[in-house]
Design an enzyme around this catalytic site. Structure first.
Site, PDB file in Angstrom:
ATOM      1  N   LYS A 209       0.839  -1.196   0.000  1.00 31.13           N
ATOM      2  CA  LYS A 209       0.000   0.000   0.000  1.00 31.13           C
ATOM      3  C   LYS A 209       0.876   1.249   0.000  1.00 31.13           C
ATOM      4  O   LYS A 209       0.669   2.166  -0.778  1.00 31.13           O
ATOM      5  CB  LYS A 209      -0.922  -0.048   1.227  1.00 31.13           C
ATOM      6  CG  LYS A 209      -1.848   1.120   1.332  1.00 31.13           C
ATOM      7  CD  LYS A 209      -2.802   0.944   2.502  1.00 31.13           C
ATOM      8  CE  LYS A 209      -3.486   2.253   2.818  1.00 31.13           C
ATOM      9  NZ  LYS A 209      -4.395   2.159   3.960  1.00 31.13           N
ATOM     10  N   GLU A 215      10.517  -4.921   4.211  1.00 35.38           N
ATOM     11  CA  GLU A 215      10.512  -6.326   3.791  1.00 35.38           C
ATOM     12  C   GLU A 215      10.182  -6.446   2.310  1.00 35.38           C
ATOM     13  O   GLU A 215      10.875  -7.125   1.551  1.00 35.38           O
ATOM     14  CB  GLU A 215       9.457  -7.121   4.593  1.00 35.38           C
ATOM     15  CG  GLU A 215       9.781  -7.351   6.048  1.00 35.38           C
ATOM     16  CD  GLU A 215       9.266  -6.251   6.959  1.00 35.38           C
ATOM     17  OE1 GLU A 215       9.007  -5.111   6.467  1.00 35.38           O
ATOM     18  OE2 GLU A 215       9.124  -6.514   8.163  1.00 35.38           O
ATOM     19  N   GLY A 269      -4.786  -1.830   5.098  1.00 33.84           N
ATOM     20  CA  GLY A 269      -3.999  -2.973   4.617  1.00 33.84           C
ATOM     21  C   GLY A 269      -4.621  -4.307   4.974  1.00 33.84           C
ATOM     22  O   GLY A 269      -4.726  -5.209   4.143  1.00 33.84           O
ATOM     23  N   ARG A 270      -5.074  -4.459   6.225  1.00 36.30           N
ATOM     24  CA  ARG A 270      -5.586  -5.764   6.661  1.00 36.30           C
ATOM     25  C   ARG A 270      -6.996  -6.048   6.157  1.00 36.30           C
ATOM     26  O   ARG A 270      -7.549  -7.110   6.432  1.00 36.30           O
ATOM     27  CB  ARG A 270      -5.498  -5.882   8.186  1.00 36.30           C
ATOM     28  CG  ARG A 270      -6.114  -4.729   8.956  1.00 36.30           C
ATOM     29  CD  ARG A 270      -5.683  -4.768  10.417  1.00 36.30           C
ATOM     30  NE  ARG A 270      -6.134  -3.600  11.175  1.00 36.30           N
ATOM     31  CZ  ARG A 270      -5.475  -2.455  11.236  1.00 36.30           C
ATOM     32  NH1 ARG A 270      -4.355  -2.284  10.557  1.00 36.30           N
ATOM     33  NH2 ARG A 270      -5.944  -1.458  11.972  1.00 36.30           N
ATOM     34  N   GLU A 355      -4.296  -6.334  15.141  1.00 34.03           N
ATOM     35  CA  GLU A 355      -3.777  -5.026  14.704  1.00 34.03           C
ATOM     36  C   GLU A 355      -4.885  -3.974  14.830  1.00 34.03           C
ATOM     37  O   GLU A 355      -4.621  -2.801  15.064  1.00 34.03           O
ATOM     38  CB  GLU A 355      -3.259  -5.116  13.256  1.00 34.03           C
ATOM     39  CG  GLU A 355      -2.329  -3.976  12.886  1.00 34.03           C
ATOM     40  CD  GLU A 355      -1.528  -4.221  11.604  1.00 34.03           C
ATOM     41  OE1 GLU A 355      -0.392  -4.710  11.675  1.00 34.03           O
ATOM     42  OE2 GLU A 355      -2.057  -3.921  10.517  1.00 34.03           O
ATOM     43  N   HIS A 386      -5.449 -32.961  18.745  1.00 32.62           N
ATOM     44  CA  HIS A 386      -4.295 -33.751  19.185  1.00 32.62           C
ATOM     45  C   HIS A 386      -3.131 -32.852  19.574  1.00 32.62           C
ATOM     46  O   HIS A 386      -2.013 -33.334  19.736  1.00 32.62           O
ATOM     47  CB  HIS A 386      -3.882 -34.721  18.078  1.00 32.62           C
ATOM     48  CG  HIS A 386      -4.992 -35.646  17.708  1.00 32.62           C
ATOM     49  ND1 HIS A 386      -5.196 -36.859  18.327  1.00 32.62           N
ATOM     50  CD2 HIS A 386      -6.002 -35.513  16.811  1.00 32.62           C
ATOM     51  CE1 HIS A 386      -6.270 -37.439  17.807  1.00 32.62           C
ATOM     52  NE2 HIS A 386      -6.784 -36.643  16.888  1.00 32.62           N
ATOM     53  N   LYS A 506       9.916  -0.877  14.065  1.00 36.43           N
ATOM     54  CA  LYS A 506      10.472  -0.591  12.730  1.00 36.43           C
ATOM     55  C   LYS A 506      11.555   0.484  12.837  1.00 36.43           C
ATOM     56  O   LYS A 506      12.612   0.386  12.233  1.00 36.43           O
ATOM     57  CB  LYS A 506       9.375  -0.060  11.789  1.00 36.43           C
ATOM     58  CG  LYS A 506       8.384  -1.089  11.300  1.00 36.43           C
ATOM     59  CD  LYS A 506       7.508  -0.446  10.223  1.00 36.43           C
ATOM     60  CE  LYS A 506       6.227  -1.202  10.010  1.00 36.43           C
ATOM     61  NZ  LYS A 506       5.276  -0.513   9.143  1.00 36.43           N
TER      62      LYS A 506
HETATM   63  O1  LIG Z   1       1.148  -2.748   2.280  1.00 45.41           O
HETATM   64  P1  LIG Z   1       2.269  -2.141   3.029  1.00 45.41           P
HETATM   65  O2  LIG Z   1       2.233  -0.640   2.995  1.00 45.41           O
HETATM   66  O3  LIG Z   1       3.590  -2.658   2.526  1.00 45.41           O
HETATM   67  O4  LIG Z   1       2.144  -2.528   4.548  1.00 45.41           O
HETATM   68  C1  LIG Z   1       2.180  -3.851   4.981  1.00 45.41           C
HETATM   69  C2  LIG Z   1       1.669  -4.013   6.385  1.00 45.41           C
HETATM   70  O5  LIG Z   1       2.420  -3.215   7.288  1.00 45.41           O
HETATM   71  C3  LIG Z   1       1.566  -2.660   8.273  1.00 45.41           C
HETATM   72  O6  LIG Z   1       1.392  -1.312   8.008  1.00 45.41           O
HETATM   73  C4  LIG Z   1       2.132  -2.730   9.657  1.00 45.41           C
HETATM   74  O7  LIG Z   1       2.845  -3.864   9.921  1.00 45.41           O
HETATM   75  C5  LIG Z   1       0.262  -3.414   8.102  1.00 45.41           C
HETATM   76  O8  LIG Z   1      -0.825  -2.742   8.594  1.00 45.41           O
HETATM   77  C6  LIG Z   1       0.247  -3.603   6.629  1.00 45.41           C
HETATM   78  O9  LIG Z   1      -0.696  -4.539   6.244  1.00 45.41           O
END
Ligand SMILES: O=P(O)(O)OC[C@H]1O[C@](O)(CO)[C@@H](O)[C@@H]1O
Length: 539
Positions: A209, A215, A269-270, A355, A386, A506
């Site tokens: 987003k 990452e 995002g979620r 979150e 189990h 972060k």
């Molecule tokens: O889509 P982006 O901006 O890479 O963010 C990834 C994720 O990082 C967060 O902002 C925080 O970990 C989440 O809410 C989001 O889904």
């Protein structure tokens, strides 16, 4: 109309619930079932292909009455209108929350800042449809003119968990494309995926987003470098696609403007799998299945919007969860799908719930002195029976659980299905009734062993029983939990749609990364300092 900011503990309903709790906290649910042959009928909601039985909960009609009174006093109805109308209910980020618009029907008119967003929503949907068709059919090809065989989704959090869960859950509906998900900054993740790929036939979908997430950008860069070992710069436009709100950053990364699928700030995002973030879903199962997923979610939106609260599935589940969280002090909730397909469902919900509702400051900016979001965990049954069911049955903690089951299996294996469902029904029955001393003795157990073999029972469960796992029913199920999250956020008077809590780690990681490069460490506690030095010595 802004969302009302009401401290739930100041309501009359809350006080009623507190005193009512004292009268029923020690009552065994068995008593209520014995007293009322129609209890299950009274606490079951049948809607479309959903049969939701919430009778195996530590509630009475009186509990239910006060919980419904709570929805009135926190003005849930008004809050729902603000949510669906696109008002700025995410006040801390000054945004609307409109994942529901992504699955609204043709002809819907929803405004954000005075502008109808629906034409753009539908134009992106069209783009997803055509693009998916071209990749699946082989009309669009890679740089050596071969059809695509693999799709790699590069994203994290909401840009990974939703698509990954849905693709895995709906694998029965999948086409010939093999999908992969790269999320972790751990280089072993990306390298394990790369090992399986042929650059000539792989499509890379970078989903972020913000397009600033460490990452995702690191993984995308590593993949691009690997791709360029066998292809040229011009070939990137055939293989790299991006989904983002940050068009400039995507272009800087080198993705062709025509390969960008936009999304919007009013999609969290979620909650974004319904947007172009779901492109990998559409590629994996085909666009009509993706559209059916959205249709299911839309039907749940309509149910949530229009159904009276007594028989409104997300509202009822939210209220029951508040009851355990705030009055029984239950810390966690287990999600137990009796379907191996839903293997990733609890992991997905963890982000959605934790979150969103992991907050300790209310909508007025004041610290909260009552419990908010529950800890979510779970695994499919029968495996989990189990693994951790011992603790649910005989441990000291109260763990309300959602049992999600499907009447018909997808592979039509009746013998396995009957066995699976026997376990599904047996577990909630066992959790309800337990086993008392006389039953244990009747089984021939010697007296000294009876304390260990007694099950107290009285453990709450919801049974969410669905006809079959289809794109549409999965869409309904996900939307059901999304709305449960919303209702609870309103009751707890918190902002469910920001996530500032993930920022501190972060920031510190950024500082430490620089320090590792320069080999100088400042302003750390001595535990962290020792760990950093130990790492430096080993690497
Ligand atoms: O889509 P982006 O901006 O890479 O963010 C990834 C994720 O990082 C967060 O902002 C925080 O970990 C989440 O809410 C989001 O889904």
């Amino acid at each position: 109309m802004a969302i009302p900011k009401i401290n739930p503990t100041t309501t009359t309903a809350w006080k009623n619930l507190e005193s009512h709790f004292k009268t029923i906290q020690d009552v065994h649910m068995k008593t209520w079932f014995a007293q009322d042959q129609k209890r299950a009928d009274k606490f079951t909601i049948s809607w479309e292909d959903f049969y939701v039985d919430f009778s195996k909960n530590r509630i009475t009609q009186e509990t239910f009455k006060y919980l419904l009174q709570l929805t009135d006093e926190v003005r849930l109805k008004e809050a729902m209108q603000a949510y669906f109308n696109g008002e700025t209910i995410n006040e801390t980020e000054k945004r609307a929350v409109l994942h529901t618009a992504l699955r609204a029907s043709k002809g819907a008119h929803i405004e954000v800042d005075g502008e109808n967003i629906m034409p753009e929503v539908f134009s992106v949907k069209e783009k997803i449809k055509h693009f998916s068709h071209d990749i699946i059919s082989g009309a669009k090809k890679g740089y050596t003119n071969k059809a695509f065989t693999d799709v790699v989704n590069i994203g994290i959090g909401g840009s990974d968990l939703g698509p990954a869960m849905v693709v895995d859950s709906l694998q029965f509906y999948k086409n010939h494309l093999t999908t992969h998900f790269v999320s972790n900054i751990d280089g072993d993740h990306v390298n394990e995926v790369i090992k399986k790929l042929n650059p000539e036939t792989t499509l890379f979908v970078i989903v972020s987003k913000t397009f600033t997430t460490q990452e995702t950008l690191s993984n995308a860069t590593t993949i691009k470098e690997w791709f360029l070992q066998s292809a040229t710069q011009e070939d990137i436009s055939k293989h790299f696609i991006a989904v983002s709100t940050n068009i400039e950053k995507v272009k800087d990364f080198g993705v062709d403007e025509t390969n960008i699928f936009p999304m919007w700030n009013w999609v969290g995002g979620r909650f974004s799998l319904w947007s172009a973030v779901g492109l990998t879903i559409s590629l994996a199962i085909g666009n009509s299945n993706f559209e059916n997923l959205l249709l299911g979610a839309h039907k749940m939106d309509e149910h949530f919007k229009t159904e009276k609260f007594e028989t409104n599935i997300p509202v009822v589940l939210a209220l029951i969860s508040v009851w355990y969280n705030n009055f029984f002090n239950a810390e966690s909730e287990a999600i137990i799908p009796y379907s191996q397909y839903l293997n990733q469902f609890a992991t997905y919900l963890q982000q959605g719930v934790m979150e969103s509702n992991g907050k300790s400051v209310d909508r007025n900016g004041n610290p909260i002195d009552y419990q908010t979001g529950a800890i979510i965990w779970g695994e499919p049954g029968s495996n989990s029976q189990h693994a951790f069911f011992q603790l649910i049955h005989q441990g000291t903690k109260l763990i309300p659980a959602d049992f999600i089951g499907f009447a018909k299996s997808l592979h039509d294996n009746k013998e396995h299905q009957d066995k699976l469902m026997s376990n599904f029904f047996a577990q909630t029955e066992a959790l309800l009734n337990g086993k008392d001393k006389s039953q244990v003795l009747e089984e021939g157990t010697e007296e000294t062993l009876t304390p260990f073999k007694v099950f107290e029972g009285n453990k709450p469960t919801n049974t969410i029983f669905i006809n079959q796992l289809t794109p549409e029913s999965l869409g309904k199920l996900i939307a059901m939990y999304e709305h449960k999250i919303f209702v609870q956020g309103i009751i707890w008077n918190i902002y469910s749609y920001d996530q500032f809590g993930v920022e501190l780690g972060k920031q510190l990681a950024g500082k430490i990364l620089k320090e590792l490069k320069n080999n100088t460490f400042t302003n750390h506690d001595n535990s962290t300092l020792n760990l950093l030095k130990h790492y430096k010595n080993l690497t």
